[in-house]
Design a protein around this motif. Structure first.
Motif, mmCIF file in Angstrom:
data_model
loop_
_atom_site.group_PDB
_atom_site.id
_atom_site.type_symbol
_atom_site.label_atom_id
_atom_site.label_comp_id
_atom_site.label_asym_id
_atom_site.label_seq_id
_atom_site.Cartn_x
_atom_site.Cartn_y
_atom_site.Cartn_z
ATOM 1 N N GLY A 39 -6.184 -17.180 -5.999
ATOM 2 C CA GLY A 39 -7.375 -17.256 -5.154
ATOM 3 C C GLY A 39 -6.983 -17.534 -3.721
ATOM 4 O O GLY A 39 -5.898 -18.055 -3.466
ATOM 5 N N PRO A 40 -7.880 -17.205 -2.781
ATOM 6 C CA PRO A 40 -7.559 -17.435 -1.372
ATOM 7 C C PRO A 40 -7.495 -18.930 -1.060
ATOM 8 O O PRO A 40 -7.920 -19.753 -1.880
ATOM 9 C CB PRO A 40 -8.735 -16.780 -0.639
ATOM 10 C CG PRO A 40 -9.856 -16.773 -1.622
ATOM 11 C CD PRO A 40 -9.223 -16.639 -2.969
ATOM 12 N N ASN A 41 -6.995 -19.281 0.096
ATOM 13 C CA ASN A 41 -6.971 -20.676 0.516
ATOM 14 C C ASN A 41 -8.382 -21.248 0.450
ATOM 15 O O ASN A 41 -9.341 -20.600 0.859
ATOM 16 C CB ASN A 41 -6.432 -20.809 1.952
ATOM 17 C CG ASN A 41 -4.914 -20.733 1.980
ATOM 18 O OD1 ASN A 41 -4.250 -21.097 1.004
ATOM 19 N ND2 ASN A 41 -4.366 -20.249 3.066
ATOM 20 N N GLY A 42 -8.489 -22.429 -0.111
ATOM 21 C CA GLY A 42 -9.784 -23.077 -0.224
ATOM 22 C C GLY A 42 -10.521 -22.747 -1.504
ATOM 23 O O GLY A 42 -11.634 -23.226 -1.736
ATOM 24 N N ALA A 43 -9.916 -21.933 -2.375
ATOM 25 C CA ALA A 43 -10.580 -21.510 -3.621
ATOM 26 C C ALA A 43 -10.731 -22.651 -4.624
ATOM 27 O O ALA A 43 -11.568 -22.572 -5.528
ATOM 28 C CB ALA A 43 -9.796 -20.367 -4.265
HETATM 29 P P1 ADP Z 1 -6.748 -24.104 -2.637
HETATM 30 O O1 ADP Z 1 -5.681 -24.907 -3.297
HETATM 31 O O2 ADP Z 1 -7.214 -22.969 -3.482
HETATM 32 O O3 ADP Z 1 -6.385 -23.711 -1.256
HETATM 33 P P2 ADP Z 1 -8.147 -26.610 -2.453
HETATM 34 O O4 ADP Z 1 -8.329 -27.133 -3.829
HETATM 35 O O5 ADP Z 1 -7.047 -27.169 -1.626
HETATM 36 O O6 ADP Z 1 -8.051 -25.030 -2.528
HETATM 37 O O7 ADP Z 1 -9.495 -26.787 -1.650
HETATM 38 C C1 ADP Z 1 -10.777 -26.445 -2.180
HETATM 39 C C2 ADP Z 1 -11.827 -26.917 -1.204
HETATM 40 O O8 ADP Z 1 -11.850 -28.331 -1.140
HETATM 41 C C3 ADP Z 1 -11.606 -26.438 0.233
HETATM 42 O O9 ADP Z 1 -12.863 -26.199 0.810
HETATM 43 C C4 ADP Z 1 -10.913 -27.629 0.881
HETATM 44 O O10 ADP Z 1 -11.143 -27.668 2.271
HETATM 45 C C5 ADP Z 1 -11.590 -28.786 0.172
HETATM 46 N N1 ADP Z 1 -10.703 -29.974 0.092
HETATM 47 C C6 ADP Z 1 -9.462 -29.989 -0.431
HETATM 48 N N2 ADP Z 1 -8.952 -31.233 -0.377
HETATM 49 C C7 ADP Z 1 -9.900 -32.000 0.208
HETATM 50 C C8 ADP Z 1 -9.975 -33.373 0.535
HETATM 51 N N3 ADP Z 1 -8.956 -34.219 0.286
HETATM 52 N N4 ADP Z 1 -11.106 -33.823 1.113
HETATM 53 C C9 ADP Z 1 -12.140 -32.992 1.355
HETATM 54 N N5 ADP Z 1 -12.144 -31.686 1.065
HETATM 55 C C10 ADP Z 1 -11.038 -31.194 0.487
#
Ligand code: ADP
Ligand code: ADP
Length: 225
Positions: A39-43
């Motif tokens: 998945g894309p970043n943020g998924a």
């Molecule tokens: P991926 O690993 O797919 O890039 P993440 O699980 O890191 O996705 O992030 C999913 C969503 O949760 C994103 O919108 C990200 O900005 C948010 N997010 C990730 N970690 C945190 C955090 N510690 N606090 C707040 N939001 C978070």
């Protein structure tokens, strides 16, 4: 026992918001599969992997590793090994010494052959005997991946293991993952690039916006083969 079964998993980082990092996620991983979490970043990939390692607590849903429910604060089963970004090493010790220390800390007897194999996976050459503080980011990353594989866990979890590696290192890492899953071991690897997982993985779970978009054998999802 099924290595991983996730049911109805949800997580919001701030309770006051309706933005879910992971929303009603369900899937399972069978023994011997190499599952790509794509998945894309943020998924929501990292959030999912952190929950199944017990590092953060879900708001709802259940995670079972080999039939055992993952509970907040409880130690993750010794059958599971994980690489996540930011694994710490003792900077003044060599790569070899760091892995030896980790090996002993997990209460295992000295097993030089296994250590040698893991250090080989890290591909550090003579740098294994230099202090980790002299290592590049890529070297630290490969050492951390080797550490996750050190105890030959039945389930290996790798969060974006190829991030920041160069193409030859990426190819080497793919081979390492493929070989790892032989002998009935199971791998879960996250990536934001289909090209990186389609050759290595047997199955895919595609996520976007915290939700599962598609899941199944790679050939079904990629549409050939
Ligand atoms: P991926 O690993 O797919 O890039 P993440 O699980 O890191 O996705 O992030 C999913 C969503 O949760 C994103 O919108 C990200 O900005 C948010 N997010 C990730 N970690 C945190 C955090 N510690 N606090 C707040 N939001 C978070
Ligand atoms: P990823 O590598 O999974 O895309 P990021 O680079 O987006 O993760 O995030 C790096 C760190 O910042 C992680 O520890 C993540 O939990 C945290 N983080 C990500 N998004 C947010 C956010 N919106 N608020 C607070 N922390 C965040």
């Amino acid at each position: 026992d099924v290595p991983l079964r996730i049911t109805g998993l949800s997580k919001r980082y701030a309770k006051a918001t309706d933005r879910y990092a992971v929303r009603d996620l369900s899937f399972q991983v069978a023994r011997g599969q190499v599952l790509g979490l794509l998945g894309p970043n943020g998924a929501g990939k990292t959030t999912t992997l952190r929950m199944l390692m017990g590092l953060i607590t879900p708001d709802a849903g259940e995670i079972r590793l080999f039939g055992h429910a993952v509970a907040p604060g409880a130690p993750v089963l010794s059958r599971v090994g994980a690489f996540v970004e930011g694994a710490g090493f003792l900077p003044h010790l060599t790569g070899r010494a760091n892995l030896e220390l980790y090996w002993r800390a997990t209460g295992r007897p000295a097993a030089d052959a296994r250590l040698a194999e893991a250090l080989d996976i890290a591909g550090l050459g003579t740098a294994v005997d230099r202090a980790v503080r002299t290592y590049s980011q890529g070297m630290r990353q490969r050492l951390a991946i080797a550490q996750a594989m050190l105890g030959l866990p039945e389930l290996l979890i790798l969060d974006e293991p190829t991030n920041g590696l160069d193409p030859p290192q990426i190819r080497a890492m793919r081979e390492v993952m493929t070989r790892y899953a032989e002998d009935g071991r199971t791998v879960i690897v996250s990536s934001h690039l289909l090209a990186e997982v389609e050759q290595t993985c047997t199955h895919l779970v595609v996520m976007a916006g915290g939700r599962l978009v598609r899941a199944g054998p790679v050939a079904d999802i990629v549409g050939h083969g």
